[in-house]
Design an enzyme around this catalytic site. Structure first.
Site, PDB file in Angstrom:
ATOM      1  N   TYR A 177       0.818  -1.221   0.000  1.00 34.78           N
ATOM      2  CA  TYR A 177       0.000   0.000   0.000  1.00 34.78           C
ATOM      3  C   TYR A 177       0.852   1.273   0.000  1.00 34.78           C
ATOM      4  CZ  TYR A 177      -3.967  -3.066   1.058  1.00 34.78           C
ATOM      5  OH  TYR A 177      -4.917  -4.047   1.011  1.00 34.78           O
ATOM      6  N   LYS A 191       3.885 -15.394   1.821  1.00 34.89           N
ATOM      7  CA  LYS A 191       3.758 -16.104   0.541  1.00 34.89           C
ATOM      8  C   LYS A 191       5.184 -16.356   0.038  1.00 34.89           C
ATOM      9  CE  LYS A 191       1.185 -17.691  -2.854  1.00 34.89           C
ATOM     10  NZ  LYS A 191       0.408 -18.920  -2.718  1.00 34.89           N
ATOM     11  N   ASP A 232      -2.587 -18.213   1.394  1.00 39.44           N
ATOM     12  CA  ASP A 232      -3.771 -18.876   0.825  1.00 39.44           C
ATOM     13  C   ASP A 232      -4.275 -19.975   1.757  1.00 39.44           C
ATOM     14  OD1 ASP A 232      -1.304 -19.927   0.172  1.00 39.44           O
ATOM     15  OD2 ASP A 232      -1.817 -20.512  -1.862  1.00 39.44           O
ATOM     16  N   ASP A 234      -5.021  -7.111   5.755  1.00 39.77           N
ATOM     17  CA  ASP A 234      -6.246  -6.416   5.372  1.00 39.77           C
ATOM     18  C   ASP A 234      -7.292  -7.436   4.936  1.00 39.77           C
ATOM     19  OD1 ASP A 234      -8.004  -4.442   4.698  1.00 39.77           O
ATOM     20  OD2 ASP A 234      -6.898  -3.700   2.960  1.00 39.77           O
ATOM     21  N   ASP A 291     -10.995  -9.496   7.276  1.00 43.14           N
ATOM     22  CA  ASP A 291     -12.426  -9.514   6.943  1.00 43.14           C
ATOM     23  C   ASP A 291     -13.029 -10.900   7.176  1.00 43.14           C
ATOM     24  OD1 ASP A 291     -12.286  -6.827   6.193  1.00 43.14           O
ATOM     25  OD2 ASP A 291     -13.685  -7.116   4.535  1.00 43.14           O
TER      26      ASP A 291
END
Ligand code: NAD
Length: 355
Positions: free
Chosen positions: A141, A187, A219, A243, A247
């Site tokens: 970001y 990752k 993942d 981020d 959720d």
């Protein structure tokens, strides 16, 4: 104690949930005999409308002068196609960077009263109690170069050893006061930046031999969070992965409206500057209807009392009051109450009274 706090309601339901959180803050101050020195400022879409920029200098000055900032949410659909520096979310990124709040703590737990609100099976989510530690001021970001040129869009994911170490220390220290397990999510099978992340976290773990460290690809972590969420204690991860994963936490907790967050910087001069906000966004689909769930915002007040001001009994009192209102069943529509749903304002009032 005098609590110097900046309030940034922002956009959409940010305004509604912040109003409920501030009501609870006043009730807490009255009960425990603290004084509140509150100021208010603009951020996000409303700031663009009124001042032409998502983070006016006046807001930033107020944030730097305060001990803590309580924020609602930013984002208005009318800016969806605006240039990146003229979007409400830019205000959020800029204030996080300016206050150097590199560690974003996102606790996720299942409340017994809400077990039916989650679409997942009860036996899967029962007992879930994890905290996601998301790096907040570096990574994809913020990385440069970034842009769109000649029909090619590009961003840069980059981390330095120092950036990884400072957030990893936060995760290991938190784990020491919990179940002593850190799951570092990366990752590294594909990304060099993740390979460095894994190396640095593994090296740092040597300083925390009482904490168990495990690594997981992002993942798989997404799958494990819904498959067996109780396996997690502290999840440590970089900005973008955190981020997205947090959720999923909303599903585990029954609603994204339940989740608080604390964004913390270094402890300088005895005070940990912090930004405290619910995890959710401005929810344009329900904005202005007085039906947003304010528990995430109210629990963020509890986090502020604990982390910035060190007021643990006060933080516990707010959390207990939230628990009482949850148990009473007077909750907003997203939590699927048996009777008529309560409004945002009614929930805020109920928590204040329970205090
Ligand atoms: P969102 O979190 O605003 O909403 C997602 C869904 O969850 C919606 O259906 C919404 O109604 C529901 N929801 C969210 N919070 C709720 C609450 N407290 N009570 C009940 N239901 C709730 O995410 P989005 O729709 O992807 O984004 C909307 C805007 O918010 C965008 O502009 C986005 O950029 C912004 N955003 C801001 C933040 C932030 O300020 N920290 C975070 C995420 C998204």
């Amino acid at each position: 104690m005098n609590l110097k706090i900046l309030i940034l309601p922002g956009d959409g339901i940010g305004v509604e949930v912040t109003s409920a959180a501030v009501e609870v803050l006043h009730a807490m101050a009255k009960k425990f005999g603290h004084t509140l020195e509150l100021s208010e400022g603009l951020i996000g879409g409303i700031a663009i409308h009124k001042t032409g920029t998502p983070l006016p200098k006046e807001t930033l000055d107020k944030a730097l002068a305060a001990n803590a900032t309580i924020m609602g949410a930013v984002g208005l659909p009318e800016f969806d196609n605006s240039a990146p520096n003229l979007r409400p979310e830019k205000g959020l990124l800029d204030i996080r960077a300016a206050l150097k709040v590199f560690a974003n703590l996102r606790p996720v737990r299942t409340y017994p009263e809400l077990i039916e609100s989650s679409p997942l099976k009860n036996h899967v989510i029962e007992g879930t109690d994890m905290i996601i530690v998301r790096e907040l001021t570096a990574g994809l970001y913020y990385g440069r170069p970034r842009g769109i040129e000649n029909d090619r869009g590009f961003n840069t994911m980059s981390y330095t050893r120092a950036e990884i170490e400072q957030v990893a220390h936060v995760a290991f220290k938190l784990a020491r006061n919990r179940r002593r397990k850190v799951t570092s999510v990366d990752k590294s099978n594909v990304l060099e930046v993740s390979q460095l992340w894994r190396k640095v976290v593994t090296e740092l773990a040597g300083q925390y031999s009482d904490v168990k460290l495990e690594h997981m690809f992002v993942d798989n972590a997404a799958m494990q969070m819904v498959l067996r969420p109780t396996q997690f204690d502290v999840i440590l991860t970089e900005n973008t992965f955190g981020d997205i994963l947090s959720d999923i936490g909303g599903i585990l907790a029954g609603s994204i409206g339940m989740l608080p967050s604390a964004s913390l910087g270094a402890n300088t001069s005895g005070v940990t500057q912090g930004i405290y906000e619910p995890v959710h966004g401005s929810a344009p689909d329900i904005a202005g209807q007085n039906k947003a769930n304010p528990f995430g915002a109210i629990s963020s007040v509890a986090a502020m009392l604990e982390y910035t001001f060190g007021l643990l009994p006060e933080a516990n009192a707010v959390n207990d009051a939230v628990g009482k209102v949850l148990a009473s069943g007077r909750v907003t529509a997203d939590l699927k109450p048996k009777g008529a749903p309560a409004t945002t304002g009614q929930v805020g009032k109920a928590v204040s009274e329970a205090l």
